[in-house]
Write an enzyme that holds these catalytic residues in place. Structure first.
Site, short mmCIF file in Angstrom:
data_model
loop_
_atom_site.label_atom_id
_atom_site.label_comp_id
_atom_site.label_asym_id
_atom_site.label_seq_id
_atom_site.Cartn_x
_atom_site.Cartn_y
_atom_site.Cartn_z
N ASN A 1 38.01 -28.43 6.63
CA ASN A 1 36.85 -28.36 5.74
C ASN A 1 36.36 -26.92 5.74
O ASN A 1 35.78 -26.45 6.73
CB ASN A 1 35.76 -29.31 6.26
N LYS B 1 36.12 -25.70 9.49
CA LYS B 1 36.18 -26.74 10.51
C LYS B 1 37.59 -27.31 10.48
O LYS B 1 38.13 -27.54 9.39
CB LYS B 1 35.18 -27.83 10.10
N ARG C 1 39.45 -30.82 2.55
CA ARG C 1 38.33 -31.46 1.84
C ARG C 1 37.97 -30.57 0.66
O ARG C 1 37.74 -29.37 0.81
CB ARG C 1 37.14 -31.57 2.77
N HIS D 1 30.59 -37.95 -0.99
CA HIS D 1 30.90 -38.73 0.23
C HIS D 1 32.00 -39.75 -0.03
O HIS D 1 32.12 -40.74 0.68
CB HIS D 1 29.67 -39.53 0.75
N HIS E 1 26.22 -44.59 3.74
CA HIS E 1 26.48 -43.38 4.53
C HIS E 1 25.13 -42.68 4.72
O HIS E 1 24.60 -42.08 3.80
CB HIS E 1 27.47 -42.48 3.77
N GLY F 1 23.44 -40.03 6.89
CA GLY F 1 23.46 -38.92 7.85
C GLY F 1 22.42 -37.92 7.41
O GLY F 1 21.40 -38.31 6.83
N ARG G 1 16.84 -33.41 1.52
CA ARG G 1 16.86 -33.62 0.06
C ARG G 1 15.91 -34.74 -0.33
O ARG G 1 15.78 -35.73 0.38
CB ARG G 1 18.26 -33.97 -0.43
N ASP H 1 15.77 -33.91 11.23
CA ASP H 1 16.59 -34.71 12.15
C ASP H 1 15.85 -36.00 12.52
O ASP H 1 14.73 -35.94 13.04
CB ASP H 1 16.88 -33.88 13.41
N ARG I 1 16.11 -37.92 14.88
CA ARG I 1 15.73 -38.04 16.30
C ARG I 1 14.35 -37.45 16.54
O ARG I 1 13.52 -38.03 17.25
CB ARG I 1 16.76 -37.33 17.20
N ASN J 1 23.93 -44.27 14.80
CA ASN J 1 23.23 -44.01 16.07
C ASN J 1 21.79 -44.47 16.20
O ASN J 1 21.29 -44.59 17.30
CB ASN J 1 23.27 -42.50 16.35
N GLU K 1 36.02 -39.00 8.27
CA GLU K 1 36.57 -38.35 7.07
C GLU K 1 37.82 -37.54 7.40
O GLU K 1 38.75 -37.47 6.61
CB GLU K 1 35.49 -37.46 6.44
P1 AMP Z 1 25.61 -36.53 9.93
O1 AMP Z 1 25.17 -35.73 8.73
O2 AMP Z 1 26.37 -37.75 9.59
O3 AMP Z 1 26.28 -35.67 10.96
O4 AMP Z 1 24.27 -37.06 10.60
C1 AMP Z 1 23.39 -36.16 11.25
C2 AMP Z 1 22.08 -36.84 11.50
O5 AMP Z 1 22.27 -38.04 12.28
C3 AMP Z 1 21.15 -36.00 12.33
O6 AMP Z 1 20.41 -35.14 11.52
C4 AMP Z 1 20.27 -37.02 12.99
O7 AMP Z 1 19.17 -37.21 12.14
C5 AMP Z 1 21.07 -38.29 13.00
N1 AMP Z 1 21.37 -38.74 14.38
C6 AMP Z 1 22.40 -38.39 15.17
N2 AMP Z 1 22.31 -39.00 16.38
C7 AMP Z 1 21.20 -39.76 16.35
C8 AMP Z 1 20.55 -40.63 17.28
N3 AMP Z 1 21.05 -40.84 18.51
N4 AMP Z 1 19.41 -41.23 16.89
C9 AMP Z 1 18.90 -41.02 15.67
N5 AMP Z 1 19.46 -40.21 14.74
C10 AMP Z 1 20.59 -39.59 15.07
#
Ligand code: AMP
Length: 395
Positions: free
Chosen positions: A7, A14, A88, A177, A203, A205, A236, A278, A280, A330, A379
């Site tokens: 990617n 990556k 990708r 995606h 999806h 993330g 976004r 994020d 978290r 997660n 992916e």
């Molecule tokens: P991705 O774009 O699929 O890599 O997802 C990244 C996002 O997943 C991060 O910005 C987090 O918001 C979320 N994430 C990852 N680990 C956790 C977790 N243990 N608990 C809550 N959110 C998580």
């Protein structure tokens, strides 16, 4: 055979080296700040992590350094061991409906879509050219984020705007995606041993999109002309009224470009919470009673739930819902908040089963009208699978 899944971004690259068909990850890594001061890379191999700072003026130099390191670290003994590279590629327009073997001619055809993905496609193509130079005897394959969605019908992909916007300027829904949604559909279809499933693939993330899939074909997806559309995401906004742009332009004097950038980079969880993109961080702040973090979580979950309900309707009743990517895999809190908001469809979460992260699992109750699974996405593996398939067809 050993294949590289790649990617390439504008200043990053990556890679994952995968032994196929065993699906065994041999090594992986990330090259960063390519073409900028302080460029460096990290390679993971055999449980060890190697980080080095090296001047890399462009992607060709980065790929040359990668090849040297794969040999120096004894990951491979000769470049001929890498039989293919899967890349990708973000945008294939309406033209590329599946993955393709890349040649100079195909790259020129892909470059026609650079205006549709100006931040990504030129960088993807730069990456391909660097690998063509470094590995002239390996097959190069392009795997598009948009391909899986090319099965959508006009009724789904056309925006109700002047028709010439589509005819003259290719303004339509493309969706992104696609590689992840295709992997999710394949995984759940194989697991349930059915090829006629109606799947809602979520999806979720940092970026996020949903796809309604019927018998392996995408019926609708939530991202649009660009990845800005659809559900609320980390930074976004997702769907908003387009008139906001003109209004905000008049009120603030900010240009359309600045405002679009704010919709892409300063909105979503970050925009509403004012804390972070994020989930978290949002979860921690919400647990401490921060009202804007709680509000951000509630809007986020509601937007996703609304799309699930809409896609259940489009599919005439889904057979299965899959949650994937960083948040979907997660975050048990977000999963719970989303599933609670589709309870009118008879979907029920089993809270005991939901208490985990990062694995393939059923998280709904036995009497849930639609089963809900967490399905980790991959992916890189999907790209390697396509590369293997095209490599064996071209022999
Ligand atoms: P991705 O774009 O699929 O890599 O997802 C990244 C996002 O997943 C991060 O910005 C987090 O918001 C979320 N994430 C990852 N680990 C956790 C977790 N243990 N608990 C809550 N959110 C998580």
């Amino acid at each position: 055979m050993n294949l590289l899944s790649v990617n390439a971004g504008s200043s990053s690259l990556k890679f994952t080296l995968i032994e196929m068909p065993a699906q065994n990850v041999i090594a992986s890594g990330l090259f960063e700040k390519i073409g900028l001061a302080g460029s460096f890379y990290t390679i993971k191999y055999n449980g060890e992590k190697y980080t080095r700072e090296v001047e890399m003026v462009d992607h060709s130099v980065a790929v040359k350094v990668l090849m040297e390191e794969l040999i120096n670290l004894n990951i491979i003994s000769s470049l001929s061991e890498i039989e293919g590279v899967g890349h990708r590629i973000v945008h294939g327009g309406q033209e590329f409906t599946s993955s393709v073997i890349l040649t100079e001619d195909v790259l020129n055809r892909i470059a026609k879509y650079n205006d549709l993905a100006p931040l990504h496609n030129p960088a993807n193509i730069m990456g391909v050219k660097a690998f063509m130079k470094a590995l002239p005897n390996s097959i190069q394959v392009g795997v598009f984020d948009t391909s899986f969605h090319t099965s959508m019908a006009e009724t789904e992909y056309l925006y109700p705007v002047p028709y010439e916007w589509y005819e003259k300027y290719q303004v339509r829904k493309y969706g992104f995606h696609g590689t992840s949604h295709r992997f999710i559909n394949k995984t759940i279809s194989e697991y349930l041993k059915r090829d006629d499933l109606k799947v809602i693939s979520c999806h979720i993330g940092n970026g996020g999109s949903l796809a309604a899939i019927n018998s392996g074909k995408v019926v609708d997806t939530s991202m649009g002309f660009t990845p800005l559309a659809g559900i609320m995401m980390g930074t976004r906004s997702g769907d908003v009224d387009a008139s906001i742009l003109e209004y905000m332009n008049k009120k603030t004097g900010k240009s359309l470009e600045e405002l679009t950038n704010e919709l892409n980079k300063k909105s979503g969880l970050l925009g509403v919470s004012g804390i972070s993109s994020d989930s978290r961080d949002i979860e921690t702040a919400a647990a401490e009673g921060n009202e804007r973090a709680i509000l951000a979580q509630e809007i986020y979950a509601q937007k996703i739930a609304n799309y699930i309900a809409m896609y259940n309707n489009i599919l005439g009743g889904a057979d299965v819902i899959c949650l994937t990517a960083g948040v979907g895999e997660n975050s048990k809190i977000m999963r719970k908040m989303i599933i609670e908001r589709v309870s009118s469809l008879g979907i029920k979460l089993d809270e005991t089963k939901n208490d985990f992260r990062g694995e393939f699992r059923l998280i709904s109750t036995e009497d849930s009208k639609i089963p809900v699974y967490v399905v980790p996405t991959n992916e890189e593996l999907m790209i390697a699978m396509d590369t293997m398939d095209l490599a064996s067809q071209s022999e």
